[in-house]
Scaffold this motif. Sequence first.
Motif, PDB file in Angstrom:
ATOM      1  N   GLN A 241      37.841  39.656  37.908  1.00 51.43           N
ATOM      2  CA  GLN A 241      38.433  39.262  36.631  1.00 51.43           C
ATOM      3  C   GLN A 241      37.872  37.926  36.157  1.00 51.43           C
ATOM      4  OE1 GLN A 241      40.326  41.259  34.871  1.00 51.43           O
ATOM      5  NE2 GLN A 241      40.384  42.794  36.507  1.00 51.43           N
ATOM      6  N   CYS A 242      37.692  36.982  37.056  1.00 54.79           N
ATOM      7  CA  CYS A 242      37.140  35.665  36.675  1.00 54.79           C
ATOM      8  C   CYS A 242      35.732  35.801  36.113  1.00 54.79           C
ATOM      9  CB  CYS A 242      37.130  34.727  37.879  1.00 54.79           C
ATOM     10  SG  CYS A 242      38.758  34.190  38.453  1.00 54.79           S
ATOM     11  N   LEU A 243      34.882  36.561  36.791  1.00 51.23           N
ATOM     12  CA  LEU A 243      33.504  36.723  36.334  1.00 51.23           C
ATOM     13  C   LEU A 243      33.440  37.538  35.040  1.00 51.23           C
ATOM     14  CD1 LEU A 243      31.668  37.368  39.730  1.00 51.23           C
ATOM     15  CD2 LEU A 243      31.874  35.236  38.446  1.00 51.23           C
ATOM     16  N   LEU A 244      34.318  38.519  34.906  1.00 51.56           N
ATOM     17  CA  LEU A 244      34.333  39.318  33.675  1.00 51.56           C
ATOM     18  C   LEU A 244      34.766  38.476  32.482  1.00 51.56           C
ATOM     19  CD1 LEU A 244      33.960  42.100  32.408  1.00 51.56           C
ATOM     20  CD2 LEU A 244      36.353  42.588  32.927  1.00 51.56           C
ATOM     21  N   LEU A 276      32.722  31.536  38.242  1.00 52.86           N
ATOM     22  CA  LEU A 276      34.006  31.777  38.893  1.00 52.86           C
ATOM     23  C   LEU A 276      35.027  30.716  38.475  1.00 52.86           C
ATOM     24  CD1 LEU A 276      35.411  33.633  40.996  1.00 52.86           C
ATOM     25  CD2 LEU A 276      34.756  31.961  42.735  1.00 52.86           C
ATOM     26  N   GLY A 277      34.589  29.463  38.425  1.00 54.12           N
ATOM     27  CA  GLY A 277      35.488  28.403  37.981  1.00 54.12           C
ATOM     28  C   GLY A 277      35.781  28.469  36.496  1.00 54.12           C
ATOM     29  N   PHE A 278      34.788  28.897  35.693  1.00 52.85           N
ATOM     30  CA  PHE A 278      34.993  28.974  34.243  1.00 52.85           C
ATOM     31  C   PHE A 278      36.012  30.047  33.887  1.00 52.85           C
ATOM     32  CE2 PHE A 278      34.205  30.152  29.907  1.00 52.85           C
ATOM     33  CZ  PHE A 278      33.871  28.961  29.270  1.00 52.85           C
ATOM     34  N   GLY A 279      35.937  31.196  34.541  1.00 50.64           N
ATOM     35  CA  GLY A 279      36.852  32.291  34.206  1.00 50.64           C
ATOM     36  C   GLY A 279      38.202  32.211  34.867  1.00 50.64           C
ATOM     37  N   LEU A 280      38.391  31.216  35.757  1.00 49.97           N
ATOM     38  CA  LEU A 280      39.652  31.110  36.496  1.00 49.97           C
ATOM     39  C   LEU A 280      40.865  30.904  35.583  1.00 49.97           C
ATOM     40  CD1 LEU A 280      41.170  30.911  39.198  1.00 49.97           C
ATOM     41  CD2 LEU A 280      40.589  28.478  39.262  1.00 49.97           C
TER      42      LEU A 280
END
Length: 358
Positions: A241-244, A276-280
């Motif tokens: 979900q984070c990467l998407l 990963l951090g951006f989509g968190l």
Amino acid sequence: NTSQQESLSAFQIFRGAAWAFTKGFADSCRGAVDLFTLDHKRLMQNKEKILPQRDIDRDLNLSRDSPSREIVNNLAKKRALERREREKQRENETPRKKEPRILERTLKCIVLNGLVFWLSIFLFQSVVLPCVKLAVDIFTVGSSDALWTYTEPVLSFAFNTLWVLPFFLLSKIVNAIWFQDIADLAFQSTDGRTLVNLSISVMLADTVISILIEVFFLVQAKIVSLFPIEVVGHTCNFVHQCLLHSLYSFEYKWFSQGIELHKRLDYIEINWPYFLGFGLPLAVLTSLPSSQIYAGCVFSIAFPLFIVAGSQGSVVSSPGMPRLNIFAPTLQITNLLFAKTIQRAPTVKKTNIPRFSD
């Protein structure tokens, strides 16, 4: 010494990945700040384009050393005056269309998805249904429970069919238009960048294939979440979900830059700690509601901030980190689907089969 170098190298790799993750998280939170500054920045850029005085001065400076300086000066002034008159006449003839603003489009997304759609569902479930149940209890004493077991499903079905489903589909179309406006304005506000002109066929093919890959990737995330060890399954699903969500946020910017789809996916797989951090934050926000409808409303309200953040964000690489081939199963399925589809069509050559790198 060799083991010490290896441990130091491993530490540096971990530190770089942690920094990229932190930078991605910080960039995603910047959208709320940049939302209020990009409109002013774009306004300043537009003012600089309206008949700048330096063009007139440049015409005059070019003729400073000329022997016939006075004649050339008069010609330059005449050209400048004619240009001004043409600009004024054009402005008077064609009414100036008000340009959309990023903040205005974002507020419309909040009103449509939050105050109208989400609030209407909440009022139906929290106000309308309890009031109807109270009326049933008052007028049908003794058999209210039996009657309510038939009344409540009928009312819910009618509300979902006549209001929720049509409004949900309509809001998806409107949100897509507003999201694109926000992305274009944010992209153009960054150092005056211009959009890459792509043909309609390329745009259509890119959009269709992107939607297919994102749908298959969601199915892949759902399958991974069914892993027997619950913690592992939920963690892997959350990483998906984070990467998407990062792909959603950066896709507008990359598409405007003319970057092909397989390169976008490669970029995410290589620099996965940053994304990963951006989509968190967006993944956490959309996972809080229990209802998918509510989660969709939360996504539509918050997503404009991440579009702006994606247009302004600068990706930080993680040297030494292995590539995360998380899109490989999705790409294999997509390649197989397109290969079978095109092989059924005799008019299309095999060389036209779109392929994506894993």
